[in-house]
Design a protein around this motif. Structure first.
Motif, mmCIF file in Angstrom:
data_model
loop_
_atom_site.group_PDB
_atom_site.id
_atom_site.type_symbol
_atom_site.label_atom_id
_atom_site.label_comp_id
_atom_site.label_asym_id
_atom_site.label_seq_id
_atom_site.Cartn_x
_atom_site.Cartn_y
_atom_site.Cartn_z
ATOM 1 N N GLY A 1 29.498 63.154 30.141
ATOM 2 C CA GLY A 1 30.927 63.190 29.357
ATOM 3 C C GLY A 1 31.469 62.767 29.760
ATOM 4 O O GLY A 1 32.349 62.100 28.816
ATOM 5 N N ILE A 2 31.774 62.450 31.250
ATOM 6 C CA ILE A 2 32.419 61.535 31.601
ATOM 7 C C ILE A 2 32.511 59.736 31.773
ATOM 8 O O ILE A 2 31.406 59.488 31.812
ATOM 9 C CB ILE A 2 33.747 61.560 32.916
ATOM 10 N N PRO A 3 33.057 58.954 30.730
ATOM 11 C CA PRO A 3 32.573 57.658 29.957
ATOM 12 C C PRO A 3 32.400 56.952 31.236
ATOM 13 O O PRO A 3 33.017 57.130 32.490
ATOM 14 C CB PRO A 3 33.445 56.807 29.895
ATOM 15 N N GLU A 4 31.137 57.081 31.803
ATOM 16 C CA GLU A 4 30.504 55.258 32.335
ATOM 17 C C GLU A 4 31.432 54.390 32.932
ATOM 18 O O GLU A 4 31.559 54.162 32.389
ATOM 19 C CB GLU A 4 28.773 55.161 31.991
ATOM 20 N N VAL A 5 31.159 54.175 33.766
ATOM 21 C CA VAL A 5 32.020 52.408 34.589
ATOM 22 C C VAL A 5 31.405 52.170 35.840
ATOM 23 O O VAL A 5 31.128 53.216 36.751
ATOM 24 C CB VAL A 5 33.408 53.203 34.990
ATOM 25 N N ARG A 6 31.138 50.670 35.202
ATOM 26 C CA ARG A 6 30.076 49.757 36.566
ATOM 27 C C ARG A 6 31.153 49.498 37.370
ATOM 28 O O ARG A 6 32.467 49.384 36.733
ATOM 29 C CB ARG A 6 28.859 49.155 35.464
ATOM 30 N N PRO A 7 30.783 49.679 38.537
ATOM 31 C CA PRO A 7 32.070 48.885 39.320
ATOM 32 C C PRO A 7 31.968 47.078 39.859
ATOM 33 O O PRO A 7 31.465 46.898 40.776
ATOM 34 C CB PRO A 7 31.726 49.422 40.667
ATOM 35 N N ASP A 8 31.901 46.707 38.651
ATOM 36 C CA ASP A 8 32.009 45.210 38.205
ATOM 37 C C ASP A 8 32.752 44.143 39.273
ATOM 38 O O ASP A 8 34.633 45.218 39.083
ATOM 39 C CB ASP A 8 31.599 44.471 37.019
ATOM 40 N N ASP B 1 28.035 56.115 39.751
ATOM 41 C CA ASP B 1 26.951 56.118 40.635
ATOM 42 C C ASP B 1 25.871 56.549 40.653
ATOM 43 O O ASP B 1 26.187 58.092 41.120
ATOM 44 C CB ASP B 1 27.032 55.207 41.511
ATOM 45 N N ALA B 2 25.366 56.670 40.107
ATOM 46 C CA ALA B 2 23.560 57.353 39.647
ATOM 47 C C ALA B 2 24.083 59.015 39.281
ATOM 48 O O ALA B 2 24.144 60.027 39.598
ATOM 49 C CB ALA B 2 22.675 57.059 40.945
ATOM 50 N N GLY B 3 25.046 58.550 37.875
ATOM 51 C CA GLY B 3 25.747 60.224 37.086
ATOM 52 C C GLY B 3 26.683 60.206 37.844
ATOM 53 O O GLY B 3 25.955 61.845 37.132
ATOM 54 N N ARG B 4 26.618 60.084 39.178
ATOM 55 C CA ARG B 4 27.578 60.114 39.719
ATOM 56 C C ARG B 4 29.176 59.990 39.377
ATOM 57 O O ARG B 4 29.087 58.502 39.373
ATOM 58 C CB ARG B 4 27.569 61.139 41.115
ATOM 59 N N VAL B 5 30.604 60.770 39.438
ATOM 60 C CA VAL B 5 32.210 59.923 39.110
ATOM 61 C C VAL B 5 32.073 60.126 40.815
ATOM 62 O O VAL B 5 32.090 60.848 41.127
ATOM 63 C CB VAL B 5 32.884 60.974 38.766
ATOM 64 N N PHE C 1 31.695 63.556 42.667
ATOM 65 C CA PHE C 1 31.293 64.702 41.945
ATOM 66 C C PHE C 1 30.823 64.317 40.609
ATOM 67 O O PHE C 1 30.143 63.747 39.932
ATOM 68 C CB PHE C 1 33.311 64.420 40.765
ATOM 69 N N THR C 2 29.670 65.486 40.690
ATOM 70 C CA THR C 2 28.779 65.920 39.923
ATOM 71 C C THR C 2 28.641 67.528 38.816
ATOM 72 O O THR C 2 29.494 68.017 39.815
ATOM 73 C CB THR C 2 27.332 65.593 41.047
ATOM 74 N N GLU C 3 28.289 66.718 38.024
ATOM 75 C CA GLU C 3 28.766 67.733 36.978
ATOM 76 C C GLU C 3 27.547 69.234 37.410
ATOM 77 O O GLU C 3 27.067 69.233 36.985
ATOM 78 C CB GLU C 3 28.358 66.962 35.889
ATOM 79 N N ALA C 4 28.718 70.292 36.915
ATOM 80 C CA ALA C 4 28.301 71.216 37.331
ATOM 81 C C ALA C 4 28.311 72.108 35.735
ATOM 82 O O ALA C 4 27.292 73.185 35.055
ATOM 83 C CB ALA C 4 29.766 72.615 38.097
ATOM 84 N N GLY C 5 28.604 71.413 34.454
ATOM 85 C CA GLY C 5 27.938 72.338 32.944
ATOM 86 C C GLY C 5 30.187 72.302 32.468
ATOM 87 O O GLY C 5 30.643 71.568 32.845
#
Length: 168
Positions: free
Chosen positions: A2-9, A81-85, A162-166
């Motif tokens: 749910g955290i907005p994706e941010v590419r490290p451009d 990155d790969a679903g992680r914050v 950080f990986t989402e735990a729920g």
């Protein structure tokens, strides 16, 4: 996630300008002493929809004190990155790790909030080649990290994923 994706451009000209300003003494003083407090209040008041930083994405990390057991909130620049914050424990280039880093190491279950989303996450320090890859992306994304690395007195700046735990 749910955290907005941010590419490290690579950074926009506005981000590069901001990085230059915040790498000089008055800019660093403002960030360390005032900016993060104002940002925390603004992020909290707007449920993560607004931050002082119009130039970089911010996440509000809510964590438990390693020694005190008290709850704290810290605004941090992030990318995904790969679903992680991914966040960088730069401490503005100080020779010591930031307090929040020690807290996450002691109590890895945290809450992250950004742009109206709030969720439970598990934090993990990334090491080795993966840490180096992510730190290089971070320096590309936010030029201040290269400056912080030089100022850190040889401290190896940690990278936390950080990986989402729920959901909460």
């Amino acid at each position: 996630m749910g955290i907005p994706e941010v590419r490290p451009d690579p950074p926009s000209p506005l981000i590069r300008y901001g990085a230059r300003f915040f790498s000089i003494a008055p800019g660093r003083w403002f960030l360390r002493r005032v900016g993060w407090r104002l940002d925390r209040a603004l992020i909290t008041a707007t449920d993560g929809h607004l931050s002082m930083s119009a130039t970089r994405p911010e996440v509000l990390l809510t964590h438990i004190g390693a020694k005190s057991g008290k709850q704290y909130s810290t605004p941090l620049t992030y990318f995904t990155d790969a679903g992680r914050v991914i966040v960088i424990a730069s401490n503005y280039g100080d020779t010591r790790h930031p307090g929040w880093f020690h807290n996450v190491k002691a109590h890895s279950r945290v809450t992250l909030a950004a742009r109206g989303y709030r969720g439970a996450f598990i934090g993990e320090e990334i090491t080795g080649a993966e840490r180096d890859r992510l730190f290089e992306l971070a320096k590309q994304f936010m030029p201040n990290y290269a400056d912080y690395e030089k100022r850190s007195g040889g401290r190896r700046i940690p990278v936390i994923a950080f990986t989402e735990a729920g959901t909460e």
